[in-house]
Design a protein around this motif. Structure first.
Motif, PDB file in Angstrom:
ATOM      1  N   GLY A   1     110.462 101.391  13.502  1.00 13.83           N
ATOM      2  CA  GLY A   1     110.759 100.726  12.239  1.00 13.83           C
ATOM      3  C   GLY A   1     109.827 101.164  11.142  1.00 13.83           C
ATOM      4  N   LEU A   2     109.851 100.390  10.063  1.00 13.90           N
ATOM      5  CA  LEU A   2     109.023 100.648   8.890  1.00 13.90           C
ATOM      6  C   LEU A   2     107.883  99.639   8.854  1.00 13.90           C
ATOM      7  CD1 LEU A   2     108.513 101.986   6.101  1.00 13.90           C
ATOM      8  CD2 LEU A   2     110.127 100.315   5.145  1.00 13.90           C
ATOM      9  N   VAL A   3     106.680 100.137   8.670  1.00 17.45           N
ATOM     10  CA  VAL A   3     105.509  99.260   8.639  1.00 17.45           C
ATOM     11  C   VAL A   3     104.520  99.799   7.606  1.00 17.45           C
ATOM     12  CG1 VAL A   3     104.321 100.502  10.485  1.00 17.45           C
ATOM     13  CG2 VAL A   3     103.812  98.082  10.101  1.00 17.45           C
ATOM     14  N   GLN A   4     103.743  98.918   7.040  1.00 18.17           N
ATOM     15  CA  GLN A   4     102.713  99.350   6.097  1.00 18.17           C
ATOM     16  C   GLN A   4     101.496  99.888   6.846  1.00 18.17           C
ATOM     17  OE1 GLN A   4     101.899  96.001   3.492  1.00 18.17           O
ATOM     18  NE2 GLN A   4     103.389  96.744   1.994  1.00 18.17           N
ATOM     19  N   ALA A   5     100.770 100.731   6.179  1.00 22.54           N
ATOM     20  CA  ALA A   5      99.536 101.267   6.757  1.00 22.54           C
ATOM     21  C   ALA A   5      98.623 100.115   7.174  1.00 22.54           C
ATOM     22  CB  ALA A   5      98.830 102.161   5.755  1.00 22.54           C
ATOM     23  N   GLY A   6      98.037 100.265   8.366  1.00 26.95           N
ATOM     24  CA  GLY A   6      97.196  99.211   8.915  1.00 26.95           C
ATOM     25  C   GLY A   6      97.943  98.248   9.811  1.00 26.95           C
ATOM     26  N   GLY A   7      99.257  98.338   9.802  1.00 20.80           N
ATOM     27  CA  GLY A   7     100.076  97.441  10.605  1.00 20.80           C
ATOM     28  C   GLY A   7     100.232  97.916  12.036  1.00 20.80           C
ATOM     29  N   SER A   8     101.072  97.187  12.771  1.00 19.69           N
ATOM     30  CA  SER A   8     101.273  97.478  14.198  1.00 19.69           C
ATOM     31  C   SER A   8     102.754  97.513  14.539  1.00 19.69           C
ATOM     32  CB  SER A   8     100.604  96.392  15.049  1.00 19.69           C
ATOM     33  OG  SER A   8      99.212  96.359  14.845  1.00 19.69           O
ATOM     34  N   LEU A   9     103.065  98.273  15.564  1.00 17.09           N
ATOM     35  CA  LEU A   9     104.393  98.303  16.153  1.00 17.09           C
ATOM     36  C   LEU A   9     104.231  98.482  17.658  1.00 17.09           C
ATOM     37  CD1 LEU A   9     106.510 100.670  13.846  1.00 17.09           C
ATOM     38  CD2 LEU A   9     106.874  98.218  14.172  1.00 17.09           C
ATOM     39  N   ARG A  10     105.230  98.003  18.409  1.00 14.71           N
ATOM     40  CA  ARG A  10     105.244  98.262  19.838  1.00 14.71           C
ATOM     41  C   ARG A  10     106.565  98.927  20.200  1.00 14.71           C
ATOM     42  NH1 ARG A  10     104.935  94.393  25.203  1.00 14.71           N
ATOM     43  NH2 ARG A  10     107.091  93.933  24.602  1.00 14.71           N
ATOM     44  N   LEU A  11     106.456 100.096  20.763  1.00 10.63           N
ATOM     45  CA  LEU A  11     107.634 100.813  21.247  1.00 10.63           C
ATOM     46  C   LEU A  11     107.847 100.505  22.726  1.00 10.63           C
ATOM     47  CD1 LEU A  11     107.080 104.338  19.647  1.00 10.63           C
ATOM     48  CD2 LEU A  11     108.134 102.297  18.647  1.00 10.63           C
ATOM     49  N   SER A  12     109.098 100.449  23.120  1.00 10.82           N
ATOM     50  CA  SER A  12     109.461 100.242  24.517  1.00 10.82           C
ATOM     51  C   SER A  12     110.362 101.375  24.986  1.00 10.82           C
ATOM     52  CB  SER A  12     110.202  98.914  24.696  1.00 10.82           C
ATOM     53  OG  SER A  12     109.398  97.832  24.311  1.00 10.82           O
ATOM     54  N   CYS A  13     110.255 101.697  26.249  1.00 11.62           N
ATOM     55  CA  CYS A  13     111.124 102.723  26.841  1.00 11.62           C
ATOM     56  C   CYS A  13     111.555 102.217  28.213  1.00 11.62           C
ATOM     57  CB  CYS A  13     110.384 104.043  26.951  1.00 11.62           C
ATOM     58  SG  CYS A  13     111.322 105.337  27.802  1.00 11.62           S
ATOM     59  N   ALA A  14     112.813 101.883  28.329  1.00  8.31           N
ATOM     60  CA  ALA A  14     113.365 101.408  29.597  1.00  8.31           C
ATOM     61  C   ALA A  14     113.953 102.591  30.359  1.00  8.31           C
ATOM     62  CB  ALA A  14     114.438 100.363  29.336  1.00  8.31           C
ATOM     63  N   ALA A  15     113.490 102.758  31.591  1.00  7.24           N
ATOM     64  CA  ALA A  15     113.942 103.880  32.416  1.00  7.24           C
ATOM     65  C   ALA A  15     114.827 103.383  33.546  1.00  7.24           C
ATOM     66  CB  ALA A  15     112.735 104.634  32.977  1.00  7.24           C
ATOM     67  N   SER A  16     115.614 104.296  34.085  1.00  8.58           N
ATOM     68  CA  SER A  16     116.489 103.940  35.203  1.00  8.58           C
ATOM     69  C   SER A  16     115.805 104.178  36.541  1.00  8.58           C
ATOM     70  CB  SER A  16     117.799 104.739  35.122  1.00  8.58           C
ATOM     71  OG  SER A  16     117.536 106.124  35.094  1.00  8.58           O
ATOM     72  N   GLY A  17     114.495 104.430  36.509  1.00  6.45           N
ATOM     73  CA  GLY A  17     113.715 104.597  37.717  1.00  6.45           C
ATOM     74  C   GLY A  17     112.242 104.580  37.371  1.00  6.45           C
ATOM     75  N   ARG A  18     111.408 104.873  38.347  1.00  4.55           N
ATOM     76  CA  ARG A  18     109.970 104.830  38.130  1.00  4.55           C
ATOM     77  C   ARG A  18     109.404 106.245  38.165  1.00  4.55           C
ATOM     78  NH1 ARG A  18     105.860 101.242  41.845  1.00  4.55           N
ATOM     79  NH2 ARG A  18     103.896 101.994  40.967  1.00  4.55           N
ATOM     80  N   TYR A  19     108.732 106.626  37.078  1.00  5.79           N
ATOM     81  CA  TYR A  19     108.222 107.989  36.922  1.00  5.79           C
ATOM     82  C   TYR A  19     106.900 107.970  36.191  1.00  5.79           C
ATOM     83  CZ  TYR A  19     113.159 108.913  37.748  1.00  5.79           C
ATOM     84  OH  TYR A  19     114.415 108.926  38.275  1.00  5.79           O
ATOM     85  N   ALA A  20     106.168 109.045  36.276  1.00  5.23           N
ATOM     86  CA  ALA A  20     105.083 109.266  35.322  1.00  5.23           C
ATOM     87  C   ALA A  20     105.737 109.457  33.957  1.00  5.23           C
ATOM     88  CB  ALA A  20     104.278 110.500  35.702  1.00  5.23           C
ATOM     89  N   MET A  21     105.133 108.853  32.945  1.00  9.58           N
ATOM     90  CA  MET A  21     105.790 108.799  31.641  1.00  9.58           C
ATOM     91  C   MET A  21     104.868 109.278  30.538  1.00  9.58           C
ATOM     92  SD  MET A  21     108.798 107.481  32.277  1.00  9.58           S
ATOM     93  CE  MET A  21     109.368 106.899  30.684  1.00  9.58           C
ATOM     94  N   GLY A  22     105.478 109.755  29.490  1.00  9.27           N
ATOM     95  CA  GLY A  22     104.725 110.160  28.318  1.00  9.27           C
ATOM     96  C   GLY A  22     105.434 109.766  27.043  1.00  9.27           C
ATOM     97  N   TRP A  23     104.660 109.632  25.992  1.00 11.73           N
ATOM     98  CA  TRP A  23     105.192 109.464  24.638  1.00 11.73           C
ATOM     99  C   TRP A  23     104.814 110.694  23.828  1.00 11.73           C
ATOM    100  CZ3 TRP A  23     108.476 105.808  22.922  1.00 11.73           C
ATOM    101  CH2 TRP A  23     108.592 104.618  23.641  1.00 11.73           C
ATOM    102  N   PHE A  24     105.775 111.200  23.101  1.00 13.01           N
ATOM    103  CA  PHE A  24     105.580 112.330  22.203  1.00 13.01           C
ATOM    104  C   PHE A  24     106.108 111.924  20.826  1.00 13.01           C
ATOM    105  CE2 PHE A  24     104.437 115.906  25.003  1.00 13.01           C
ATOM    106  CZ  PHE A  24     104.632 115.295  26.231  1.00 13.01           C
ATOM    107  N   ARG A  25     105.744 112.701  19.816  1.00 14.51           N
ATOM    108  CA  ARG A  25     106.286 112.445  18.493  1.00 14.51           C
ATOM    109  C   ARG A  25     106.513 113.758  17.763  1.00 14.51           C
ATOM    110  NH1 ARG A  25     100.948 109.618  15.673  1.00 14.51           N
ATOM    111  NH2 ARG A  25      99.676 111.517  15.485  1.00 14.51           N
TER     112      ARG A  25
END
Length: 121
Positions: free
Chosen positions: A10-34
């Motif tokens: 979403g959109l947030v002002q500088a200094g703010g917070s967000l929480r991203l979620s990623c629901a998987a169909s199994g259990r794996y080692a995971m990473g976030w990229f941008r």
């Protein structure tokens, strides 16, 4: 086929917070990229299959926290003290060949569709 479904951008002002979620169909080692416009995809954070090991890019260390709920097969990225330079499309990725995360995008086998994070100044 592994499915990864991201949410929480979403959109947030500088200094703010967000929480991203990623629901998987199994259990794996995971990473976030941008990936920001005109830039290459970059590693943000990773977590091992068992949650015992995490790693972060230097640019987010101390501000972002990766965690997981294995009962829900969901990985989270808590982002605090957001900066305009954090603006990007964020992707979660699953690695099926190892229980450890990696900073290399090529080591991941499955990717989510991406979620936009925009930080305004």
């Amino acid at each position: 086929q592994v499915q990864l479904v991201e949410s929480g951008g979403g959109l947030v002002q500088a200094g703010g917070s967000l929480r991203l979620s990623c629901a998987a169909s199994g259990r794996y080692a995971m990473g976030w990229f941008r990936q920001a416009p005109g830039k290459e995809r970059e590693f943000v954070a990773g977590i091992s299959w068992s949650s015992t090991s995490t790693r972060y890019a230097d640019s987010v260390k101390g501000r972002f926290t990766i965690s997981r709920d294995n009962a829900k097969n969901t990985v989270y990225l808590q982002m605090n003290s957001l900066k305009p330079e954090d603006t990007a499309v964020y992707y979660c990725a699953a690695r099926s060949g190892s229980r450890w995360s990696s900073i290399a995008a090529d080591d991941y086998d499955f990717w989510g569709q991406g979620t936009q994070v925009t930080v305004s100044s």
